[in-house]
Design an enzyme around this catalytic site. Structure first.
Site, short mmCIF file in Angstrom:
data_model
loop_
_atom_site.label_atom_id
_atom_site.label_comp_id
_atom_site.label_asym_id
_atom_site.label_seq_id
_atom_site.Cartn_x
_atom_site.Cartn_y
_atom_site.Cartn_z
N HIS A 90 0.84 -1.32 0.04
CA HIS A 90 0.04 -0.16 -0.20
C HIS A 90 0.97 1.29 0.08
O HIS A 90 0.53 2.14 -0.80
CB HIS A 90 -0.81 -0.04 1.27
CG HIS A 90 -1.76 1.26 1.28
ND1 HIS A 90 -2.98 1.43 0.86
CD2 HIS A 90 -1.37 2.32 2.15
CE1 HIS A 90 -3.26 2.88 1.40
NE2 HIS A 90 -2.48 3.21 1.94
N GLU A 91 1.91 1.36 0.85
CA GLU A 91 2.84 2.51 0.94
C GLU A 91 3.58 2.64 -0.37
O GLU A 91 3.58 3.87 -0.80
CB GLU A 91 3.56 2.38 2.01
CG GLU A 91 2.84 2.52 3.39
CD GLU A 91 2.09 3.63 3.70
OE1 GLU A 91 2.00 4.71 3.20
OE2 GLU A 91 0.94 3.50 4.34
N HIS A 94 1.59 4.58 -2.90
CA HIS A 94 1.60 6.12 -2.82
C HIS A 94 2.80 6.40 -3.45
O HIS A 94 2.76 7.59 -4.37
CB HIS A 94 1.68 6.45 -1.27
CG HIS A 94 0.37 6.36 -0.52
ND1 HIS A 94 -0.80 6.94 -0.94
CD2 HIS A 94 0.22 5.69 0.61
CE1 HIS A 94 -1.68 6.63 -0.10
NE2 HIS A 94 -1.12 5.92 0.72
#
Length: 177
Positions: A90-91, A94
């Site tokens: 998920h990070e 980004h």
């Protein structure tokens, strides 16, 4: 109006922590660590200039566009759990958003400093307005608080998109069996 928002926020945080705890006890069969999962997401999207570093704490994971670094918490960086892979991917999502110039993340970045100032000033003005029975100060406090609400509304598609990118890579690259 603030009470339902507060209750919803607390409920979401409780669910997040519970899911993280549950899946932190499940090792992934490939033995992939959080750092390796983040690297796989970056590599899949052709992003090569992002550093991945450990950071103290639990659930302190984040991508910092100022130094182009993904910071993974102690419970994610070297862990080979399903939770670690999900959070790290998920990070990395980004970081991919920034690399690709994803419009909502650019908007979010542009208003973050205004939002921080508005958030702090709104609470002060709301309390002073209540204490002094000043409708004008209270109204300005509400207006400034609405900037924070707008920021949260902009943040939702950014977070959903980062998770979608993570899930697409996890499934497409077979990061988890």
């Amino acid at each position: 109006m603030l009470i339902p928002i507060l209750i919803l926020s607390v409920a979401a945080q409780i669910q997040l922590n519970g899911n993280f705890r549950r899946y932190s006890a499940v090792r992934n069969r490939r033995g992939l660590t959080g750092a390796q999962a983040a690297e796989a997401v970056l590599r899949t999207h052709g992003v090569t200039d992002v550093a991945i570093r450990p950071v103290r704490g639990s659930l302190t994971d984040h991508y910092d566009p100022r130094d182009n670094t993904i910071y993974l918490s102690e419970t994610v960086y070297a862990a080979d759990t399903v939770a670690a892979v999900g959070v790290a991917a998920h990070e990395a999502g980004h970081a991919v958003q920034y690399a690709e110039g994803y419009a909502p993340v650019r908007l979010r970045s542009a208003i973050v400093s205004v939002t921080n100032l508005s958030s702090q000033a709104s609470m002060v003005l709301l309390f002073i307005g209540l204490f002094l029975y000043s409708q004008m100060l209270f109204g300005i406090g509400i207006l400034l608080f609405s900037v924070t609400t707008f920021f949260q509304l902009v943040t939702l598609p950014v977070e959903f998109n980062a998770s979608r990118r993570a899930m697409d890579t996890i499934e497409g690259q077979g990061l988890l069996d």
